[in-house]
Design an enzyme around this catalytic site. Structure first.
Site, mmCIF file in Angstrom:
data_model
loop_
_atom_site.group_PDB
_atom_site.id
_atom_site.type_symbol
_atom_site.label_atom_id
_atom_site.label_comp_id
_atom_site.label_asym_id
_atom_site.label_seq_id
_atom_site.Cartn_x
_atom_site.Cartn_y
_atom_site.Cartn_z
ATOM 1 N N LYS A 213 4.119 -6.760 4.114
ATOM 2 C CA LYS A 213 3.844 -5.380 3.737
ATOM 3 C C LYS A 213 3.575 -4.580 4.993
ATOM 4 O O LYS A 213 3.174 -5.125 6.023
ATOM 5 C CB LYS A 213 2.674 -5.271 2.765
ATOM 6 C CG LYS A 213 1.332 -5.718 3.257
ATOM 7 C CD LYS A 213 0.481 -4.688 3.931
ATOM 8 C CE LYS A 213 0.454 -3.372 3.230
ATOM 9 N NZ LYS A 213 -0.346 -2.395 4.044
ATOM 10 N N THR B 39 0.876 -1.193 0.000
ATOM 11 C CA THR B 39 0.000 0.000 0.000
ATOM 12 C C THR B 39 0.908 1.237 0.000
ATOM 13 O O THR B 39 1.331 1.684 -1.055
ATOM 14 C CB THR B 39 -0.993 0.000 1.181
ATOM 15 O OG1 THR B 39 -0.287 -0.134 2.402
ATOM 16 C CG2 THR B 39 -2.007 -1.110 1.040
ATOM 17 N N GLU C 75 7.212 4.775 6.878
ATOM 18 C CA GLU C 75 6.823 6.004 6.192
ATOM 19 C C GLU C 75 7.756 7.155 6.551
ATOM 20 O O GLU C 75 7.873 7.535 7.710
ATOM 21 C CB GLU C 75 5.369 6.345 6.532
ATOM 22 C CG GLU C 75 4.398 5.398 5.843
ATOM 23 C CD GLU C 75 2.976 5.463 6.374
ATOM 24 O OE1 GLU C 75 2.101 4.860 5.743
ATOM 25 O OE2 GLU C 75 2.748 6.111 7.415
ATOM 26 N N ASN D 233 0.903 10.967 5.977
ATOM 27 C CA ASN D 233 -0.286 10.621 6.751
ATOM 28 C C ASN D 233 -1.311 11.736 6.842
ATOM 29 O O ASN D 233 -2.426 11.525 7.290
ATOM 30 C CB ASN D 233 0.117 10.131 8.138
ATOM 31 C CG ASN D 233 0.657 8.730 8.049
ATOM 32 O OD1 ASN D 233 -0.078 7.814 7.694
ATOM 33 N ND2 ASN D 233 1.946 8.572 8.300
ATOM 34 N N THR E 12 1.830 -8.679 12.411
ATOM 35 C CA THR E 12 1.854 -7.376 11.760
ATOM 36 C C THR E 12 0.919 -7.311 10.572
ATOM 37 O O THR E 12 0.267 -8.267 10.214
ATOM 38 C CB THR E 12 3.260 -6.991 11.281
ATOM 39 O OG1 THR E 12 3.230 -5.601 10.950
ATOM 40 C CG2 THR E 12 3.670 -7.770 10.048
#
Lengths: 407, 407
Positions: free
Chosen positions: A181, A155, A278, A402, A192
């Site tokens: 992922k 993603t 991220e 985010n 996870t």
């Protein structure tokens, strides 16, 4: 942004396991968003699932099917683009609809299909699109599509994550390959955000579940990007038995070798998530040593690993040890004697017995902080328990990602 | 960045309390960085201090002096630019040196001076500079320098924070004025990063301490910017008695009125910190209702208030309720039945019984999210306990500030 090198090693096929990745148009067009695993008859599957009370419909259904089939799972059906979480009764209907479509097309019982979803929370799953794509996913199954599958479950990940290992026993090989992922909403609790591992070892269901839980506890349950546990975390391992090599405790040497290989593979997958966190520019090991209990080591490790002030200092390559000590101090450890604590950046001692180390220089600390991989080691001098947690820095890019991605 | 309007109301002098703000050159030149409060003979002072195990030298010394003087404190000496934290034995020597210089110049006992420091952690306090500036600080004392004092204790704050209140009793006034500072490293535990409140009420030491602790528990102990508890948190209240009005439980009406005024004033100060949180564009009330215990309400409230994913969504004005539910789900409340939970953005119901509310529209949610002040209300339907926590969003500017400011 991500850390470490981008290369994926050779991915070994696992006899008895085939996979495919196709485009179902779940959220975007022309993007691999549906991954299918086919597990040969006789394969045993174990799984661990998120402990988030708001777990998603596919998590509820996968757990139920895994139990109903006693681990004799034949298909893993994974979609991205939509998490099917916070979707109430409709979410369960939609998840079941996808499984049923596949079960019908493949002529297996419904409970032998496990569903997995990842993506936006709170929107209805386009089950029709997924159902419509299952025949092409079935038609595309091959045993060498691990990389495509790793890409198909991404993603906000910037790169696919896959690892292989081989255990050799009496001249014969056991193969293990896994993919995962995840890049944000990462503080797994029992597993996870989607990991699929397969092996051709022959392992009893209970043994497989125990091996998985032990490996996950020391890997996926030791990483954090942002302290946010996902609603959709799942980690499953499937053992096809096709190698013909039986792994159980009657052969302790083989059992230990396999257990170690599985543990290392799953830990490698967990670390790949942190490397792709991220906005991350740093891969950080928080190594808490000399604690009285595992619990207090983890309290200290997570207080550091989840401190926005420590993480922003890491992002700036700033050896700001005051923020690390402040995090240790608020971790909630009973009767913590700060005058016994040492702090190291890699091998550079920055704090000795609670104060600045006499021979520390800013240049030494800065040299470590400038690295991409950094180990923060805290010596508590309270006992002999050691625990490690892995995390990343907090960058402006994390906020940008985010504040724009609806997940 | 900050929220709300910038105006400070009228600050009423408190008879018996004088203050000054001067430049001592602690870290920067020509900046107000030394604030002195003089408390008239007879004033009683109560205080609460950080529970961070790595508390700073001035916190240790202030607590010790407060006890040794039985609350009969005459001076509060506050410097910014340096927290004198993580400085070991030298830090204690330096803090004592500053107090002694003032005690000598003012001819009072050492234990009647309380030191406070805020700023960079882990660097030696320039005690000589502070000692050298004490005579000018003494000479500048006035009863109307509250605003200067509020400016003098700022670090990354973008604006001074001060509030006054007046309690009228039988035609006579009791005055209360307080100042505070803080914008980051904010999750107070028993107090926050420096708050000074004064009143001319006549109150016994034990009563004053009890009133302060009760007020702090519902205010400073209910705010969080980043979950990082400071090493230097302190909140003190001084009562000069100069109004001649005795506040104790023998006059329950007056006691309650004063307690309420003190509570509201301290809550106003706490909220001013959130309004000035580093990088903040939103002032967020997290209102958890219908919990079985205070503990579980706070677990849920802090899981939301400290979730990087909720905070980045708030920063983007994104009504991303999936992230809020995910935070509730991982808060660790035992046997949480998610199918009973309702979620409101102000008065807009977004989640009803665990799923999307039937009459919710994205436009309604967006309208609330676009506001500067937002209330997230969670109805747990487990009991009748309600708790509120106040927080801010997480913006790129927060990261920029904390990746550049060494604190």
């Amino acid at each position: 942004m991500a850390t470490g090198n981008n290369a994926i090693g050779t991915l070994v096929p696992v006899p008895g396991i085939r996979m495919s990745a196709v485009s179902a148009g779940v959220r975007y067009q022309n993007r691999l968003d549906l991954v299918l695993f086919e597990l040969a008859e006789g394969t045993r599957t174990a799984g661990v699932f998120t402990r988030n009370a708001f777990c998603a419909a596919p998590v509820v259904l996968a757990r139920k099917h895994l139990q109903a089939s006693a681990g004799a799972v034949r298909y893993l059906l994974v979609n991205t683009g939509n998490a099917n979480a916070g979707t109430g009764d409709q979410g369960m209907i939609d998840a079941r609809h996808c499984c049923q479509a596949l079960a019908d097309a493949a002529d297996v019982e419904l409970t032998r299909v496990l569903p997995f979803s990842t993506g936006v929370i709170g929107e209805r799953l386009p089950a029709e699109k997924i159902a419509a794509a299952t025949p092409s996913a079935l038609a595309a199954l091959q045993d060498d599509q691990w990389l495509a599958a790793a890409k198909g479950i991404m993603t906000t990940d910037t790169r696919p994550k896959a690892v292989s290992a081989v255990v050799t026993h009496n001249g014969q090989n056991i193969s293990l390959t896994g993919i995962t992922k995840g890049a944000g909403m990462i503080k797994p609790n029992m597993a996870t955000m989607l990991a699929f591992v397969a092996t051709d070892a022959d392992i009893e269901q209970d043994t497989l579940q125990a091996l998985l839980m032990s490996a996950v506890e020391q890997s996926f349950n030791r990483i954090t990007v942002d302290g946010d546990t996902s609603t959709n975390d799942c980690c499953v391992v499937s053992a096809s038995g096709k190698s013909g090599i039986k792994v159980d405790k009657s052969d302790a040497g083989l059992y230990d070798a396999f257990s170690r290989a599985l543990h290392e593979l799953i830990l490698d997958l967990a670390k790949l998530i942190i490397r792709d966190a991220e906005g991350a520019k740093k891969f950080v090991t928080v190594d808490v040593r000399g604690g009285a209990t595992t619990g207090e080591c983890l309290q200290v490790a997570y207080a550091i690993a989840e401190s926005p002030l420590v993480k922003t200092a890491l992002s700036a390559s700033d050896p700001n040890w005051g923020r690390i000590l402040a995090a240790v101090g608020r971790a909630g450890v009973d009767n913590l004697d700060v005058s016994r604590i040492d702090l190291y950046l890699d091998d550079v001692c920055i704090v000795k017995k609670g104060g600045l180390a006499p021979d520390y220089t800013e240049a030494k600390g800065q040299a470590v902080m400038n690295q991409e991989d950094i180990c923060l080691r805290i010596e508590l001098a309270r006992g002999d328990v050691n625990e490690q947690v892995w995390t990343a820095d907090l960058s402006e890019e994390y906020v940008r990602i985010n504040a724009s991605y609806r997940s």
